[in-house]
Design an enzyme around this catalytic site. Structure first.
Site, PDB file in Angstrom:
ATOM      1  N   ARG A  41       0.830  -1.216   0.000  1.00 44.68           N
ATOM      2  CA  ARG A  41       0.000   0.000   0.000  1.00 44.68           C
ATOM      3  C   ARG A  41       0.858   1.257   0.000  1.00 44.68           C
ATOM      4  O   ARG A  41       0.439   2.301   0.474  1.00 44.68           O
ATOM      5  CB  ARG A  41      -0.963   0.026   1.192  1.00 44.68           C
ATOM      6  CG  ARG A  41      -2.020  -1.067   1.141  1.00 44.68           C
ATOM      7  CD  ARG A  41      -2.935  -0.975   2.346  1.00 44.68           C
ATOM      8  NE  ARG A  41      -3.908  -2.077   2.368  1.00 44.68           N
ATOM      9  CZ  ARG A  41      -4.527  -2.501   3.440  1.00 44.68           C
ATOM     10  NH1 ARG A  41      -4.292  -1.923   4.603  1.00 44.68           N
ATOM     11  NH2 ARG A  41      -5.406  -3.496   3.382  1.00 44.68           N
ATOM     12  N   ARG A  45      -2.737   6.403  -0.344  1.00 44.19           N
ATOM     13  CA  ARG A  45      -3.275   6.413   1.012  1.00 44.19           C
ATOM     14  C   ARG A  45      -2.655   7.491   1.897  1.00 44.19           C
ATOM     15  O   ARG A  45      -3.346   8.393   2.330  1.00 44.19           O
ATOM     16  CB  ARG A  45      -3.109   5.040   1.676  1.00 44.19           C
ATOM     17  CG  ARG A  45      -3.643   3.876   0.834  1.00 44.19           C
ATOM     18  CD  ARG A  45      -4.656   3.105   1.567  1.00 44.19           C
ATOM     19  NE  ARG A  45      -4.132   2.554   2.810  1.00 44.19           N
ATOM     20  CZ  ARG A  45      -4.885   1.865   3.664  1.00 44.19           C
ATOM     21  NH1 ARG A  45      -6.154   1.640   3.374  1.00 44.19           N
ATOM     22  NH2 ARG A  45      -4.404   1.393   4.790  1.00 44.19           N
ATOM     23  N   ARG A  54      -6.338  11.585  -6.818  1.00 44.01           N
ATOM     24  CA  ARG A  54      -7.532  10.753  -6.670  1.00 44.01           C
ATOM     25  C   ARG A  54      -8.781  11.556  -6.320  1.00 44.01           C
ATOM     26  O   ARG A  54      -9.880  10.997  -6.266  1.00 44.01           O
ATOM     27  CB  ARG A  54      -7.314   9.725  -5.547  1.00 44.01           C
ATOM     28  CG  ARG A  54      -6.614   8.428  -5.931  1.00 44.01           C
ATOM     29  CD  ARG A  54      -7.510   7.452  -6.685  1.00 44.01           C
ATOM     30  NE  ARG A  54      -8.857   7.368  -6.172  1.00 44.01           N
ATOM     31  CZ  ARG A  54      -9.231   6.638  -5.115  1.00 44.01           C
ATOM     32  NH1 ARG A  54      -8.342   5.930  -4.460  1.00 44.01           N
ATOM     33  NH2 ARG A  54     -10.492   6.614  -4.726  1.00 44.01           N
ATOM     34  N   ASP A  90      -6.569  -3.161  -7.412  1.00 41.82           N
ATOM     35  CA  ASP A  90      -7.364  -3.601  -6.273  1.00 41.82           C
ATOM     36  C   ASP A  90      -7.677  -5.081  -6.451  1.00 41.82           C
ATOM     37  O   ASP A  90      -7.778  -5.576  -7.578  1.00 41.82           O
ATOM     38  CB  ASP A  90      -8.669  -2.806  -6.164  1.00 41.82           C
ATOM     39  CG  ASP A  90      -9.411  -3.103  -4.867  1.00 41.82           C
ATOM     40  OD1 ASP A  90      -9.117  -2.447  -3.857  1.00 41.82           O
ATOM     41  OD2 ASP A  90     -10.259  -4.017  -4.863  1.00 41.82           O
ATOM     42  N   TYR A 169     -15.125 -12.221  -0.687  1.00 39.58           N
ATOM     43  CA  TYR A 169     -15.934 -11.055  -1.049  1.00 39.58           C
ATOM     44  C   TYR A 169     -17.136 -11.465  -1.886  1.00 39.58           C
ATOM     45  O   TYR A 169     -18.245 -10.955  -1.709  1.00 39.58           O
ATOM     46  CB  TYR A 169     -15.090 -10.038  -1.815  1.00 39.58           C
ATOM     47  CG  TYR A 169     -14.108  -9.293  -0.945  1.00 39.58           C
ATOM     48  CD1 TYR A 169     -14.541  -8.399   0.032  1.00 39.58           C
ATOM     49  CD2 TYR A 169     -12.733  -9.468  -1.097  1.00 39.58           C
ATOM     50  CE1 TYR A 169     -13.643  -7.715   0.833  1.00 39.58           C
ATOM     51  CE2 TYR A 169     -11.826  -8.792  -0.307  1.00 39.58           C
ATOM     52  CZ  TYR A 169     -12.281  -7.913   0.661  1.00 39.58           C
ATOM     53  OH  TYR A 169     -11.391  -7.245   1.462  1.00 39.58           O
TER      54      TYR A 169
END
Length: 361
Positions: A41, A45, A54, A90, A169
């Site tokens: 990551r 972020r 973003r 992702d 998921y």
């Protein structure tokens, strides 16, 4: 299912211009000029430049824009000078690419409109082809061109979610702490489970193969939720599917990293699934993990919260990780999981410099 680990000689030729990459050398178990470092990551972020680019752009939208992928992947390499870039994507992106109705909801995570329950549900998930992800090919090609001129050549790591994590998921319909529905399907409808894992595994393999074909020099398969399993259940219901993915990518001759969270009891099995490098989270000291993973390189594993400690505390603990890593076939320094969003980028820069200048002689 155990896949034999390849010797360094079988890991294929190094991409031109990356012959001296400390990251690739460590992954192959070769002597390194310094301990290589990158961060999970790291592409975003915590970086202000990431938040700016973003702004107003959804996560999946940004993952399907070759220019944005390229820019975001390069940002931490420019800022920190890390030894490898990780492809910005992702875990659920390949599912979106084949038409699964899902979205990433801010503050929640991936949410699937129609959770998988039956064989018909599995059959409704199309197979992935490289033509469905042209933005991946375009971004990787652009990245490898840019990275060739950074720090004497910086390798790109391909990215994909492992079958179990992606399946969780799809079955849960979103994030879950207990994975109750996932395990219920795994135990109660093994035919549906096997079909689902095969389909997801094929999608993951194509997604990684596409990145390597375009120029990625290594790959990491993320099994974020595998730590929810017992070793016996992992071997029976999960390992064969991860092994198929890793075996397919292994035919391309690039180093393969396999990482999971809370997988202390699975480290040997995750290595045997076909990893050249086993990622170790912060819960397991490297001096305990290294004998377990055997003759493989390791990656990790500073507690991500230590970047919030005073610099001298953080670097002292980083030194302990580096020293422990000496016992492994190869060691790639990383955090024990991803960079926390509120991390101070300057502190991460200090950590990078400390690791890269730490004496190995």
């Amino acid at each position: 299912m155990c896949v034999p680990r390849r010797s360094p000689a079988t890991l294929g030729s190094v991409t031109t211009g990356l012959e001296h990459s400390a990251f690739l050398k460590a992954a192959r178990g070769e002597a390194v000029p310094h301990t290589p470092v990158w961060f999970m990551r790291q592409a975003g972020r915590s970086l202000p430049e990431y938040l700016k680019v973003r702004e107003g752009v959804g996560m999946l939208e940004s993952c399907m824009d070759a220019e944005l992928i390229t820019e975001i992947t390069l940002q931490p390499v420019r800022r920190y000078g890390v030894d490898a870039a990780i492809f910005f994507s992702d875990i659920v992106l390949p599912l979106k690419a084949v038409g699964v109705d899902l979205d990433i909801v801010p503050g929640v995570g991936p949410v699937v409109a129609n959770p998988v329950r039956t064989l018909d549900d599995v059959a409704a998930i199309p197979e992935l082809t490289p033509e469905q992800v042209p933005f991946v090919t375009d971004a990787v090609r652009a990245l490898t061109g840019e990275l060739a001129g950074i720090n004497g050549g910086t390798p790109l790591i391909g990215f994909a979610g492992a079958p179990f994590t992606v399946a969780s998921y799809l079955v849960e319909g979103g994030p879950s702490k207990e994975h109750a529905k996932t395990k219920a399907l795994m135990f109660g409808a093994p035919d549906v489970w096997d079909a689902l894992m095969r389909r997801i595994g094929d999608i993951a393999a194509v997604f990684l193969e596409t990145q390597v074909a375009a120029g990625a020099s290594a790959i990491q398969l993320f099994d974020s939720w595998a730590g929810a399993l017992t070793p016996a259940d992992y071997v029976r219901h999960v390992q064969p599917h991860s092994a198929r993915v890793l075996a397919r990518v292994g035919e391309l001759g690039v180093p393969r990293i396999h990482f999971g969270v809370g997988t202390t009891n699975l480290l040997d099995l995750m290595g045997e699934a076909g990893a050249d490098v086993v990622g170790v989270d912060w819960r397991t000291p490297l001096d305990r993990a290294i004998p377990v993973v055997g003759d493989r390189a390791v990656q990790g594993n500073l507690d991500p919260t230590l970047v919030f400690a005073p610099t001298e505390v953080m670097t002292a603990r980083a030194a302990e990780v580096i020293e422990a890593g000496r016992a492994a076939r190869g060691h790639v320094f990383n955090l024990g999981h991803g960079v926390i969003p509120s991390t101070d980028p300057d502190q991460l820069a200090r950590l990078t410099e400390f690791v890269q200048t730490y004496p190995l002689g």
